[in-house]
Design an enzyme around this catalytic site. Structure first.
Site, mmCIF file in Angstrom:
data_model
loop_
_atom_site.group_PDB
_atom_site.id
_atom_site.type_symbol
_atom_site.label_atom_id
_atom_site.label_comp_id
_atom_site.label_asym_id
_atom_site.label_seq_id
_atom_site.Cartn_x
_atom_site.Cartn_y
_atom_site.Cartn_z
ATOM 1 C CB SER A 87 -8.366 42.173 -41.462
ATOM 2 O OG SER A 87 -8.074 42.768 -40.688
ATOM 3 C CG HIS A 98 -6.921 47.126 -43.471
ATOM 4 N ND1 HIS A 98 -5.789 45.782 -43.316
ATOM 5 C CD2 HIS A 98 -8.268 46.410 -42.165
ATOM 6 C CE1 HIS A 98 -6.431 44.926 -42.797
ATOM 7 N NE2 HIS A 98 -7.364 46.196 -41.791
ATOM 8 C CG ASP A 142 -21.169 44.023 -24.148
ATOM 9 O OD1 ASP A 142 -20.653 45.487 -24.869
ATOM 10 O OD2 ASP A 142 -21.950 44.003 -24.272
#
Length: 250
Positions: A82, A229, A170
């Site tokens: 990924s 996945h 964040d």
């Protein structure tokens, strides 16, 4: 950036670097790493902003590939899943002398609409100071994430004792467009490359094959039946066997 690594296997064996995906860590690949360590010197990394590796405001693929180049002591087989697969592809395209054979797990060199921002928001949605067990965190995540396997995967990055996520949430949220995107990059990788997909996943489609072949002229394709996945977690033995067969092929 120096990445946290887990190393196993004979020192004189061929080198293999394992690069996890978004929200992943070296420990997610522990079973496959252990099995491949019988004939490879296997290094699994925590990517920047993940696990025990350092944090940075820059989560571009150029930066991620640079971290991998700094980790390698010489040419190595490279396996990336990924996000880690995209970083591995950028490494292979920009520093092909460092990559012997490339394995890309369930990702293509294209931009996606598969944003994972909702998972970041789910992890940020509750007060960790009020959590004393992983099961309590799972119950709260279940309010936003239906799939138990996805919750279990995310919870591997929760440090219950220290009341924190081992993820720079964040920055990952802010950099999500780069993570699901693909950088403007040229070049080609002339060595063998395996694009390994979960048969039930929609991340690598027939439409992405021309772009793959344009950058990776010796690309081969394989799929793991009944896997999505996160194919390495769902079908570890099948994934390990396919990786092994590709790496030892003449």
């Amino acid at each position: 950036m120096k990445l946290e690594t887990t190393i196993s296997g004979p020192e004189d064996a061929p080198a293999l670097l394992i690069v996890p995906g978004l929200f992943g860590s070296a420990r997610n690949w522990g079973v496959i790493q252990k099995r491949l360590s019988d004939r490879f010197r296997v290094t699994a990394v925590d990517m920047r902003n993940h696990g025990a590796s350092g944090w940075s405001d820059d989560h571009s693929y150029k930066a991620l590939a640079g971290d991998l180049a700094d980790t390698l002591e010489g040419p190595s087989h490279v396996l990336g899943h990924s996000m880690g697969g995209k970083a591995s592809m950028v490494l292979a395209l920009t520093r092909p002398e460092l990559v012997d054979r490339l394995i890309v797990a369930d990702i293509a060199p294209v931009a996606y609409d598969h944003t994972q921002a909702h998972l970041v928001e789910a992890m940020k949605s509750f007060d960790l100071d009020k959590i004393s067990t992983r099961s309590e965190a799972d119950a709260l995540l279940a309010e936003k994430i239906d799939t138990k396997g996805v919750r279990a995967f995310l919870l591997q990055s929760l440090d219950v004792q220290n009341k924190c996520w081992n993820l720079n949430l964040d920055v990952l949220a802010r950099e999500m467009p780069k993570i699901v995107g693909w950088p403007d990059i040229s070049g080609s990788f002339p060595k063998p490359a395996l694009f390994l997909s979960g048969a039930d996943s929609d991340y690598v489609t027939p439409g992405s094959r021309p772009q793959i072949r344009a950058l990776f002229s010796k690309a081969r394709f394989a799929s793991i039946p009944d896997a999505g996945h996160w194919l390495h977690a769902e079908k570890p033995r099948e994934v390990e066997a396919t990786i092994r067969a590709f790496l030892v092929r003449a």
